[in-house]
Scaffold this active site. Structure first.
Site, short mmCIF file in Angstrom:
data_model
loop_
_atom_site.label_atom_id
_atom_site.label_comp_id
_atom_site.label_asym_id
_atom_site.label_seq_id
_atom_site.Cartn_x
_atom_site.Cartn_y
_atom_site.Cartn_z
N ARG A 163 -12.68 15.11 -34.04
CA ARG A 163 -12.04 16.20 -33.30
C ARG A 163 -12.50 17.49 -33.98
NH1 ARG A 163 -11.63 14.84 -28.60
NH2 ARG A 163 -9.82 13.80 -27.78
N PHE A 170 -18.31 14.45 -26.40
CA PHE A 170 -17.91 13.58 -27.50
C PHE A 170 -17.83 12.11 -27.10
CE2 PHE A 170 -13.50 13.02 -26.11
CZ PHE A 170 -13.33 14.12 -25.29
N ASP A 207 2.14 20.06 -20.59
CA ASP A 207 1.41 18.82 -20.86
C ASP A 207 2.36 17.97 -21.71
OD1 ASP A 207 -0.08 16.73 -21.82
OD2 ASP A 207 -1.89 17.91 -22.16
N TYR A 247 0.84 -1.20 0.00
CA TYR A 247 0.00 0.00 0.00
C TYR A 247 0.87 1.25 0.00
CZ TYR A 247 -3.72 3.28 0.92
OH TYR A 247 -4.60 4.33 0.79
N LYS A 275 0.37 7.45 -23.53
CA LYS A 275 0.77 7.73 -24.91
C LYS A 275 2.26 7.43 -25.07
CE LYS A 275 -3.18 10.25 -24.53
NZ LYS A 275 -3.98 10.33 -23.32
N PHE A 314 -6.90 21.44 -24.79
CA PHE A 314 -7.19 20.01 -24.87
C PHE A 314 -8.42 19.76 -24.00
CE2 PHE A 314 -7.17 15.58 -23.67
CZ PHE A 314 -7.26 15.04 -24.95
N THR A 315 -9.28 18.83 -24.43
CA THR A 315 -10.60 18.65 -23.81
C THR A 315 -10.56 18.54 -22.28
OG1 THR A 315 -10.36 16.29 -24.26
CG2 THR A 315 -11.60 17.58 -25.87
C1 LIG Z 1 -2.63 16.22 -24.89
C2 LIG Z 1 -3.37 15.43 -23.86
N1 LIG Z 1 -3.43 15.88 -22.60
C3 LIG Z 1 -4.08 15.20 -21.65
C4 LIG Z 1 -4.74 14.02 -21.91
C5 LIG Z 1 -5.53 13.34 -20.83
O1 LIG Z 1 -4.93 12.18 -20.44
P1 LIG Z 1 -5.73 10.89 -19.92
O2 LIG Z 1 -6.58 10.41 -21.05
O3 LIG Z 1 -4.67 9.93 -19.54
O4 LIG Z 1 -6.55 11.31 -18.75
C6 LIG Z 1 -4.71 13.51 -23.21
C7 LIG Z 1 -5.41 12.25 -23.52
O5 LIG Z 1 -5.92 11.99 -24.57
C8 LIG Z 1 -4.00 14.23 -24.21
O6 LIG Z 1 -3.93 13.79 -25.48
#
Ligand SMILES: Cc1ncc(COP(=O)(O)O)c(C=O)c1O
Length: 461
Positions: free
Chosen positions: A386, A452, A219, A76, A262, A128-129
């Protein structure tokens, strides 16, 4: 602009195990797409032939990573895999402190909660979303400061991830540095088509932000891919290794959020990294509320071990050359077929320009969503929207209408072969040849957040 590499590349690995793919009939695909409400996120993966939905968590791990999984220390607290990961993050990226999270958005949540106050502005090189949503939920407002070229799919500027320094200077003058907790900088800008930021631009940004005492939060989800483009395109970097460039990029920033799903070649995992002790201390405390203890952050010991090993593999020059070589191979095939794609070809996938592909559809008829559905219907290949659906709504309820209306053909790392790339390009060509007959979609269900993922559509008559 042809981006062909001078010499052929080949994958720097051989295949030891395979997973069989399911082939479907047109009738099965039609049924599956209707049941999924014309949203590729709602398809069952067993109904998919080649899965290009995302490069997130879909990589093939190496035998070394799988062996590492067997060395998981499932304690843990204080797992040895945590200390290994912490050391790798220091060695490879150079950040001082690290907290694991279950994936990238876990780190975004914690960081946004700590650094953003209500009414703050967070400038960044395209939204980014999940990142923007966490900034908004924490009371902030995202401001796009990417260069204009990034919004033009045809523009072949080699660093379309760059920040418009003049725009940022004006923004700081308008709101004051105290209203800007940090600049949100992505390497290999996903929503722009996997476009890199240059080292020169990053250094100019560092100079400006240091003058105003503003942090840069990175990021770093696809930092190795960005580093490869710097090596290939930026003066003075052709003799440097990807690993050296990655470290230099990170040294221009104060901290990072990472989706290790990624670049880092794992199926789950992420982290928050920061050089500032005070922010680290707060994050270490907060992670307990949302993810788990600061030495596991929602992950098993084995996941942290696979991540530590994957990070090392991700910055290997031969790996990244083959990874991006495969993406470029697909992109050039599509260009040869006359299919409109974002140029230059980016790092993690091909982004087809749905506005140009389906010029008879207005953005309210969701051209990119429509095109993703049509490619699936043709061949069982799954891609993702997208465009206007991903962009969502503003706080006042109005739709964002992004200039880029794209379908992302995302290539998982170390998963598919060059022959798969041929099949993908040919399926897209078949849809392109019947594009005039394609009708748009109407949204019939819209969830409140990140629509989405779960929105449903029906065909316009
Ligand atoms: C540029 C970018 N930032 C952040 C994220 C978010 O990461 P996660 O999907 O691991 O939560 C992503 C995921 O698609 C991404 O492409």
């Amino acid at each position: 602009m042809k981006q062909q590499m001078k010499w052929s590349w080949a994958e720097p690995y051989k295949i030891k195990m395979v997973e069989l793919l399911k082939m479907t009939t047109p009738g099965q695909r039609k049924k599956a797409m209707q049941e999924a409400g014309f949203n590729t996120f709602l398809l069952k993966s067993e109904d998919v032939y080649i899965d290009l939905l995302t490069d997130s968590g879909t990589s093939a791990m190496s035998d070394r990573q799988w062996a590492g999984m067997m060395m998981g220390d499932e304690a843990y607290a204080g797992s040895r895999n945590f200390y290994h990961l912490e050391q790798v993050v220091r060695d490879v990226y150079g950040y001082k402190y690290m907290i694991p999270t279950h994936q990238g958005r876990g780190a975004e949540n914690i960081l946004s909660k700590i650094l953003i106050k209500k009414g703050d502005i967070i400038p960044g090189n395209m939204y980014f979303t999940t990142t923007r949503l966490h900034q908004e939920l924490a009371g902030g407002r995202f401001e796009d400061i990417i260069i204009d070229e990034a919004h033009d799919p045809e523009n072949e500027f080699p660093f379309k991830g760059n920040v418009n320094i003049e725009k940022l200077t004006k923004l700081i003058a308008k709101h004051g540095a105290e209203k800007i907790p940090y600049i949100s900088i992505a390497t290999s800008v996903n929503m722009a088509g996997g476009q890199p930021i240059s080292m020169q631009n990053l250094k100019e940004l560092r100079k400006l932000t240091t003058k105003h005492g503003i942090r840069i939060i990175h990021d770093m989800t696809r930092v190795a891919e960005n580093a490869f483009f710097i090596q290939q395109r930026e003066k003075g970097y052709d003799k440097k290794s990807v690993a050296e460039i990655v470290k230099e990029i990170c040294s221009c920033t104060d901290g990072a959020t990472m989706s290790a799903k990624k670049d880092a070649l794992v199926n789950i995992g992420g982290f928050l990294a920061i050089n500032d002790w005070d922010v680290f201390e707060e994050a270490r405390n907060m992670v307990v509320v949302y993810e788990g203890l600061h030495t596991y952050g929602g992950l098993a010991g084995r996941d942290m071990e696979a991540m530590a090993i994957g990070i090392g593999e991700s910055v290997d020059d031969n790996h990244i050359k083959a990874r991006i070589g495969q993406v470029i191979y697909l992109g050039e095939k599509m260009i040869d077929f006359g299919i409109p794609i974002v140029k230059p070809i980016g790092g993690h996938g091909i982004f087809v320009d749905a506005k140009k592909f389906l010029p008879h559809l207005s953005q309210d008829a969701f051209p990119a969503q429509t095109l993703a559905a049509e490619v699936y219907l043709d061949s069982g290949i799954r891609t993702m929207e997208r465009g206007v659906v991903s962009a969502g709504r503003k706080a006042n309820g109005e739709n964002y209408y992004p200039k880029l209306e794209l379908v992302r053909f995302t290539i998982p790392r170390r998963v598919y072969t060059q022959a798969h790339m041929d099949v993908i390009a040919e399926s897209t060509l078949r849809v392109f040849e019947r594009r005039n007959k394609i009708k748009g979609l109407e949204m019939v269900y819209e969830p409140k957040y990140l629509r989405f993922f779960q929105a449903r559509f029906k065909k316009l008559q």
